[in-house]
Design an enzyme around this catalytic site. Sequence first.
Site, PDB file in Angstrom:
ATOM      1  N   SER A   1       2.631   5.711   8.273  1.00 23.75           N
ATOM      2  CA  SER A   1       3.736   5.839   7.332  1.00 23.75           C
ATOM      3  C   SER A   1       4.717   4.683   7.464  1.00 23.75           C
ATOM      4  O   SER A   1       5.362   4.293   6.504  1.00 23.75           O
ATOM      5  CB  SER A   1       4.470   7.157   7.583  1.00 23.75           C
ATOM      6  OG  SER A   1       4.976   7.209   8.902  1.00 23.75           O
ATOM      7  N   CYS A   2       4.844   4.131   8.656  1.00 28.11           N
ATOM      8  CA  CYS A   2       5.839   3.084   8.870  1.00 28.11           C
ATOM      9  C   CYS A   2       5.414   1.731   8.328  1.00 28.11           C
ATOM     10  O   CYS A   2       6.186   0.781   8.363  1.00 28.11           O
ATOM     11  CB  CYS A   2       6.140   2.953  10.360  1.00 28.11           C
ATOM     12  SG  CYS A   2       6.869   4.443  11.070  1.00 28.11           S
ATOM     13  N   THR A   3       4.188   1.601   7.841  1.00 29.20           N
ATOM     14  CA  THR A   3       3.772   0.334   7.248  1.00 29.20           C
ATOM     15  C   THR A   3       3.817   0.411   5.734  1.00 29.20           C
ATOM     16  O   THR A   3       3.483  -0.547   5.060  1.00 29.20           O
ATOM     17  CB  THR A   3       2.344  -0.037   7.682  1.00 29.20           C
ATOM     18  OG1 THR A   3       1.441   0.956   7.195  1.00 29.20           O
ATOM     19  CG2 THR A   3       2.243  -0.129   9.182  1.00 29.20           C
TER      20      THR A   3
END
Length: 460
Positions: free
Chosen positions: A319-321
């Site tokens: 999710s953080c990318t």
Amino acid sequence: MPYFDVASAAPLHPVARQALLAALDEGWADPARLYREGRRARLLLDAARETAAEAVGCRPDELVFTSSGTRAVHAGIAGALAGRRRVGGHVVVSAVEHSSVLHAAESHTRTGGEVTEVGVSRTGAVERGAFAAALRGDTALAALQSANHEVGTVQPVAEVAEACRAAGVPLLVDAAQSLLWGPVEGDWSLLAASAHKWGGPAGVGLLVVRKGTRFAPTGPADERENGRSPGFENLPAIVAAAASLRAARADAVARAGELRALTERLRERVPLLVPRTEVVGEPERRLPHLLTFSCLYVDGESVLSALDRAGFSVSSGSSCTSSALTPSHVLRAMGVLSEGNVRVSLPLDVRAEDVDRFLEVLPGVVAGVREQLGAPMDEEPPAVPSPAPLVVDTLGKRCPIPVIELAKVFPRVPVGATVTVLSDDEAAALDIPAWCEMRGQEYVGREGTAYRVRKTGPGA
């Protein structure tokens, strides 16, 4: 620098480069013209179509070239729906399809259509019965990828195609990830693929519509590519794409065993070398070159950046990318951890020593990121009882902080007690249950931004 991300784009195959340069000199004219240069261009286009059709396993007149794999998917879905508009407007897709399929399905709903998403198992596989049960009398089209682009799981296309055929529903197959490894089995109706996935030039896609499939091209009429792909053909790129598909397929067949052995080495060694790590995807029915794993207590962007500095190019569904900071729809559908997700997809010319060096570098990279984020140590400290119920407030904090804070307090919780984690990060809806699955704890449920976890035994 080892490049381990061919699932996104493969380096240009040497045969593609040779064919591209040759076709720039011989294939610049309009293949629709009758003069000498046009006839020469037409011969090149026809030869490329025959080569690609042989690799796909279809008739040459069933295959057209498009400007990309995404364009092939969109044209295939739109044309099939238009051709079967009298049947109805219902579409069935799997929950783990490529975004090009899901975006087309979303667009269809905005114009009054209906879409059913079929769920998958924790390994990312569709179950034939579940897919068949979603088909209805007004189903105009079904879509199923041949292999998943994020975790490598191979789907039961032949079985699903049989169910679709029995129901009278055409099946569109997104074969972008699998066509390099061989033709797609089964009685499918439409197929899409993308040249840059097998080492062809970017900007070339394939769309196959088998004879007998109702299909009505949408948009303004165009005389090129049977009216299914408007615009002047990029003939040099098409020639290079077809030539490289045949050459790369031969290379893939020759090296499949070695690549599968290397990914199996990764599958076995990564969880041993990196504590709190889970390999995701189907262990047997999978692509031979692709492997995905998720590490607790790290974010994918930091891991990928550290690996890049160490000389390795890999990808992530974390999710953080994502520009939207939302979990991968594939990982969400599978119910596995989204944080710290790493996808390794090996090129055909990969060296075993590069895979071994990756295994040497990875543990230090993950440990470094965990230390920066203040993640708990692998060894659980002696339990110090804490008043129950315990509440962990991580509102306003992003992945993987909510899970890290949960893990920090968990050793202080007596068995049978619960911890409530407050989080407004969308990823928490996936990562907290996944943490419970990985650590053998009980996920009680969610109410708004409150997630409840019950301790059933040791674990951090």
